[in-house]
Motif scaffolding. Sequence first.
Motif, short mmCIF file in Angstrom:
data_model
loop_
_atom_site.label_atom_id
_atom_site.label_comp_id
_atom_site.label_asym_id
_atom_site.label_seq_id
_atom_site.Cartn_x
_atom_site.Cartn_y
_atom_site.Cartn_z
N ARG A 1 0.83 -1.21 0.00
CA ARG A 1 0.00 0.00 0.00
C ARG A 1 0.87 1.26 0.00
NH1 ARG A 1 -2.85 -2.88 4.03
NH2 ARG A 1 -2.31 -1.37 5.65
N GLN A 2 1.93 1.25 0.81
CA GLN A 2 2.85 2.37 0.81
C GLN A 2 3.42 2.61 -0.59
OE1 GLN A 2 5.88 1.38 3.63
NE2 GLN A 2 4.50 1.39 5.39
N THR A 3 3.86 1.53 -1.22
CA THR A 3 4.47 1.61 -2.55
C THR A 3 3.47 2.14 -3.58
OG1 THR A 3 5.93 -0.23 -2.02
CG2 THR A 3 5.65 0.30 -4.35
N TYR B 1 0.73 3.97 -3.16
CA TYR B 1 0.40 5.38 -2.97
C TYR B 1 1.57 6.28 -3.36
CZ TYR B 1 -4.12 4.52 -0.80
OH TYR B 1 -5.43 4.16 -0.58
N TYR B 2 2.80 5.84 -3.08
CA TYR B 2 3.96 6.62 -3.49
C TYR B 2 4.01 6.73 -5.02
CZ TYR B 2 8.70 8.39 -3.91
OH TYR B 2 9.79 9.16 -4.21
N ALA C 1 0.56 7.82 1.63
CA ALA C 1 1.71 6.92 1.77
C ALA C 1 2.38 7.13 3.12
CB ALA C 1 2.71 7.15 0.63
N GLN D 1 0.36 5.73 5.89
CA GLN D 1 0.42 4.27 5.91
C GLN D 1 1.74 3.76 6.49
OE1 GLN D 1 -1.81 1.76 4.34
NE2 GLN D 1 -3.36 3.35 4.44
N PHE E 1 4.98 4.90 5.28
CA PHE E 1 6.14 5.11 4.41
C PHE E 1 7.05 6.16 5.04
CE2 PHE E 1 8.24 7.44 0.92
CZ PHE E 1 8.94 6.38 0.35
N ASP E 2 8.34 5.83 5.18
CA ASP E 2 9.23 6.73 5.92
C ASP E 2 10.60 6.92 5.26
OD1 ASP E 2 10.29 4.26 6.35
OD2 ASP E 2 10.17 4.31 8.54
N ASP F 1 -1.27 1.06 10.75
CA ASP F 1 -2.08 2.01 9.97
C ASP F 1 -2.62 3.10 10.88
OD1 ASP F 1 -1.50 0.19 8.09
OD2 ASP F 1 -3.57 -0.43 7.70
#
Length: 203
Positions: A83-85, A87-88, A110, A113, A115-116, A203
Amino acid sequence: ARQHLSYAEAEDMALDKCSLAKEVEADEAQTLYAEAADLFERALRLPGDDYDVRRVSSSNSPVGGAAVLRDLERVTYPSVLQRQTAYYNIACCRAKLGQSVEALDALETAFSQGFDDFGLVSREGDFDGLRGDVDRLVAKFKPRGPLANVAGALDGMAQPRGTPGGLGEGGGPLGAVTGFLGGLKKSVEKGVENAGSFVDFKD
């Protein structure tokens, strides 16, 4: 339209369109980035690497009232990393299309979710046209104080695969290393969660 069976299939098709967009005229590239963004968005609704078990019948076991195994169904869905990937990558595509509001919304999602990889965001050429807004989002989500050291240690371990900007390409030795480090990062996060830390990676 063809029905995609999994997150991975939709993602692969989207990445192919992003790669092709770099080799064609601007008008055609815009169409390809729009199609890629749509595929990344559809991937979020398709089976992925994570799963759960749900009950599909109201009948109970005669002992204890628990659901019998034949009445349970395994349901797969995109993992947190997927999901992070997605949205990025949606953010990158929308930025390529000049859709700044949609790009910033996707990037913020992202981050929300988990993503950092803030270093990747700062290097991402697709965001050059809205750098000020992107930097403000990074400042909003990037940890401060003691947590900044944790974020720095994990930074870059789970880069999105084959982003439109060309970073984090999948496949080959780099893809294998990225996959290993991504798994390591998830293990670290799980350990922190189990330890009852105040850091919330969920999340």
